[in-house]
Design an enzyme around this catalytic site. Structure first.
Site, PDB file in Angstrom:
ATOM      1  N   ASP A  72      15.096 -21.281  -7.306  1.00 62.04           N
ATOM      2  CA  ASP A  72      13.818 -20.768  -6.825  1.00 62.04           C
ATOM      3  C   ASP A  72      13.401 -21.544  -5.578  1.00 62.04           C
ATOM      4  OD1 ASP A  72      11.341 -19.418  -6.785  1.00 62.04           O
ATOM      5  OD2 ASP A  72      10.417 -20.982  -8.017  1.00 62.04           O
ATOM      6  N   ASP A 121      10.277 -22.938 -11.469  1.00 65.91           N
ATOM      7  CA  ASP A 121       9.113 -23.625 -12.023  1.00 65.91           C
ATOM      8  C   ASP A 121       8.195 -22.709 -12.827  1.00 65.91           C
ATOM      9  OD1 ASP A 121       8.376 -22.422  -9.458  1.00 65.91           O
ATOM     10  OD2 ASP A 121       6.439 -23.391  -9.732  1.00 65.91           O
ATOM     11  N   ASP A 165       9.646 -21.551  -3.903  1.00 65.14           N
ATOM     12  CA  ASP A 165       8.304 -22.136  -3.938  1.00 65.14           C
ATOM     13  C   ASP A 165       8.109 -22.926  -5.227  1.00 65.14           C
ATOM     14  OD1 ASP A 165       7.663 -20.807  -1.517  1.00 65.14           O
ATOM     15  OD2 ASP A 165       7.276 -18.970  -2.646  1.00 65.14           O
TER      16      ASP A 165
END
Length: 228
Positions: free
Chosen positions: A41, A176, A43
C-alpha cells in the site's frame, strides 16, 4: 526531475513488468516456481499520509480543533474529525483533495529503502497497490509523480491503481487499513497490517499479523510465504 509527460501516452498502454529479479521463464523463479508477489500500500505504508494531513490541516485551519496523531482512532480521518465538531469532516476532506497534497507527502522512515531492497530479491515481484480518492483531479497523477520521485521511472510499471484490492492476485498485501473488503470475498493474498497511529491499539486475532514498521523484520514475513 519528474518526467510524467512521456508515460501518460506510453506506459499506461504497456503490460506491467514485475520489479523482482526473475528467471528466464517470464515470472518463474530460478527453481521453476512462481515468484512471490507482494502488494505494498502507499498512503500510510510508504507515504506519511497522517503526518502530512495534520501539518496541512493545522496550517490551513489554525483556529480549528485537531486530533493529535496519538489520539487517532479508526481508518477514516474525516469520520473522526466529523465527530469532533460539525463541519470539520468537510474541512479535513478539503486537505487531501487539494493540489500537491499527495505529491508532497514525506516517505515513512525506511520505506523507500526497504521496498527497493524487496524488489531486488530473487523470485520476488513487488507492486505498489494504492486506492486513489474519488476526487481524481490531482490524486492519480500525484501518486505516479511521487513514485517516480522516490523510486525512479522504472517503478512506474509497478503501480496498481484500484478501488478494490481484493480482485488483485498476490501472496501478500501490506496495508494499514484493518478491514479490506470488496468484490472478492476470499482474496488470494494474506493481509499483513502495517502499524499506523490509527490502528496501533487494535488487537489482531491469530493468524493475522502485523508489520510494525519498516525496521521490523519484513523479510521474515516474505520468507514465511515461500515454499520450503
Amino acid at each position: 526531475m519528474i518526467r510524467l509527460g512521456g508515460w501518460c501516452a506510453r506506459r499506461l498502454c504497456s503490460a506491467a513488468v514485475p520489479a523482482g529479479r526473475r528467471g528466464a521463464a517470464g515470472g518463474l523463479g530460478l527453481a521453476g516456481g512462481r515468484a512471490l508477489r507482494v502488494l505494498v500500500d502507499m498512503d500510510g505504508v510508504l507515504a506519511d499520509f497522517e503526518g502530512g494531513f495534520l501539518r496541512k490541516f493545522r496550517a490551513r485551519f489554525p483556529d480549528q480543533p485537531f486530533i493529535a496523531l496519538e489520539d487517532r482512532r479508526g481508518f477514516w480521518v474525516s469520520e473522526q474529525y466529523g465527530r469532533l465538531r460539525p463541519g470539520l469532516s468537510e474541512k479535513a476532506i478539503s486537505i487531501w483533495e487539494s493540489k500537491n497534497f499527495f505529491f508532497e507527502l514525506e516517505p515513512l522512515p525506511g520505506a523507500v529503502e526497504a521496498v527497493k531492497e524487496m524488489a531486488s530479491l530473487q523470485n520476488t515481484d513487488v507492486f505498489i497497490c494504492t486506492s486513489p480518492i474519488k476526487m481524481f483531479k490531482y490524486c492519480p497523477y500525484e501518486k505516479y509523480a511521487w513514485v517516480e520521485k522516490y523510486f525512479g521511472p522504472d517503478f512506474l510499471e509497478q503501480i496498481v491503481l484500484t478501488r478494490d484490492k481484493t480482485v488483485v492476485s498476490a501472496d501478500l498485501l501490506i496495508d494499514d487499513r484493518p478491514d479490506i473488503t470488496g468484490a472478492e470475498p476470499t482474496p488470494s493474498w494474506e493481509h499483513v497490517l502495517f502499524t499506523a497511529c490509527h490502528n496501533q491499539h487494535l488487537q489482531l486475532q491469530p493468524p493475522r499479523r502485523r508489520l510494525h514498521s519498516w525496521a521490523d523484520d519484513w523479510k521474515a514475513i516474505l520468507d514465511s510465504k515461500r515454499p520450503c
